[in-house]
Motif scaffolding. Structure first.
Motif, PDB file in Angstrom:
ATOM      1  N   THR A 236      28.646  40.423  37.391  1.00 55.32           N
ATOM      2  CA  THR A 236      29.863  40.327  38.193  1.00 55.32           C
ATOM      3  C   THR A 236      29.477  40.242  39.658  1.00 55.32           C
ATOM      4  O   THR A 236      28.828  41.137  40.190  1.00 55.32           O
ATOM      5  CB  THR A 236      30.786  41.536  37.958  1.00 55.32           C
ATOM      6  OG1 THR A 236      31.110  41.574  36.574  1.00 55.32           O
ATOM      7  CG2 THR A 236      32.058  41.418  38.773  1.00 55.32           C
TER       8      THR A 236
ATOM      9  N   ASN B 201      34.273  37.644  40.564  1.00 58.65           N
ATOM     10  CA  ASN B 201      35.505  38.232  41.072  1.00 58.65           C
ATOM     11  C   ASN B 201      35.763  37.551  42.421  1.00 58.65           C
ATOM     12  O   ASN B 201      34.954  37.639  43.328  1.00 58.65           O
ATOM     13  CB  ASN B 201      35.291  39.737  41.253  1.00 58.65           C
ATOM     14  CG  ASN B 201      36.409  40.388  42.029  1.00 58.65           C
ATOM     15  OD1 ASN B 201      37.587  40.117  41.805  1.00 58.65           O
ATOM     16  ND2 ASN B 201      36.049  41.249  42.971  1.00 58.65           N
TER      17      ASN B 201
ATOM     18  N   LYS C 269      44.881  30.693  38.326  1.00 51.26           N
ATOM     19  CA  LYS C 269      45.336  30.702  36.929  1.00 51.26           C
ATOM     20  C   LYS C 269      44.769  29.502  36.178  1.00 51.26           C
ATOM     21  O   LYS C 269      44.227  29.630  35.090  1.00 51.26           O
ATOM     22  CB  LYS C 269      46.871  30.664  36.862  1.00 51.26           C
ATOM     23  CG  LYS C 269      47.517  32.039  37.031  1.00 51.26           C
ATOM     24  CD  LYS C 269      48.873  32.148  36.364  1.00 51.26           C
ATOM     25  CE  LYS C 269      49.984  31.572  37.180  1.00 51.26           C
ATOM     26  NZ  LYS C 269      50.771  32.382  38.037  1.00 51.26           N
TER      27      LYS C 269
ATOM     28  N   GLY D 157      39.192  35.285  37.959  1.00 55.34           N
ATOM     29  CA  GLY D 157      39.641  36.649  38.186  1.00 55.34           C
ATOM     30  C   GLY D 157      39.542  36.975  39.659  1.00 55.34           C
ATOM     31  O   GLY D 157      38.603  36.550  40.328  1.00 55.34           O
TER      32      GLY D 157
END
Length: 175
Positions: A14, A44, A92, A97
Motif C-alpha cells: 500500500t 491509496n 470510481k 481507493g
C-alpha cells in the motif's frame, strides 16, 4: 532474515500517492499519467484541490469591490463542485481507493502539508496547472514541491500540449 510468510507475499503493497488537481487539462494529464505509468494495486490516492478564489482574495486590487469577490467565490464554488464530481467519478471508474481533500492557502504548501499528514510515498502534479490569474502572483508550484517535499515528486510534462499551449496563450504574457 527475510520474512516469507504467505501473507506478506499475497498482500499488495500500500502506497499513498498524492495527486494535485485543479480544473485544468494539466491535472487531468497528471491523473492519466498516474493511471498509465505509476498505478499499483493497493494504492491509496489522495487528490488535493486548492480552490483559486483564496488566492484571488489575497490580491489587494480585487478587494476594492466586494461584488467582484462575491462573484469569483460563487464561480469558484461551482467549479469546485464540478471538479470534485469529475474526479470522484474517475476514482470510481478506475476502481481507485482514496479520497479528495480540499485545502485553503497556497497550492504548494497545501500539498506538502497533506503529504506529511498522510505519510505520502509520492507526489504527482502537472506543470502549468495554474490559471493566468494565479500564475502572476504565485511561483511555480512544481518548483516549490521539488524543493520542499520529503518524498519523490513526479512533475508531468504535457509535451504535445506545451507547444500548442504556448501558441494559443502567448498573448497573455505581454501584460
Amino acid at each position: 532474515m527475510a520474512n516469507t510468510s504467505p501473507a506478506s507475499v499475497i498482500a499488495p503493497s500500500t502506497r499513498t500517492v498524492i495527486i494535485g488537481v485543479d480544473d485544468s487539462c494539466f491535472s487531468e494529464y497528471a491523473f492519466n499519467f498516474y493511471l498509465t505509468h505509476v498505478r499499483k494495486t493497493g494504492d491509496n490516492i489522495v487528490l488535493v484541490h486548492v480552490p483559486e478564489f483564496h488566492g484571488v482574495i489575497q490580491a489587494p486590487a480585487m478587494l476594492t469591490d466586494p461584488g467582484v469577490v462575491h462573484e469569483l467565490v460563487k464561480e469558484e464554488e461551482i467549479r469546485t463542485r464540478q471538479l470534485v464530481h469529475k474526479y470522484s467519478e474517475k476514482m470510481k471508474q478506475f476502481g481507485l481507493g482514496g479520497k479528495m481533500k480540499q485545502m485553503t492557502g497556497k497550492v504548494g504548501e497545501s500539498i506538502i502539508e497533506t503529504s506529511r499528514a498522510e505519510h505520502a510515498d509520492l507526489i504527482i502534479v502537472g506543470t502549468r496547472g495554474m490559471s493566468k490569474v494565479r500564475r502572476t502572483f504565485l511561483g511555480s508550484v512544481s518548483d516549490y514541491l521539488v524543493h520542499h517535499a520529503n518524498v519523490p515528486v513526479l512533475v508531468c510534462r504535457h509535451k504535445e500540449f506545451d507547444a500548442q499551449h504556448d501558441r494559443v496563450h502567448h498573448h497573455h504574457h505581454h501584460r
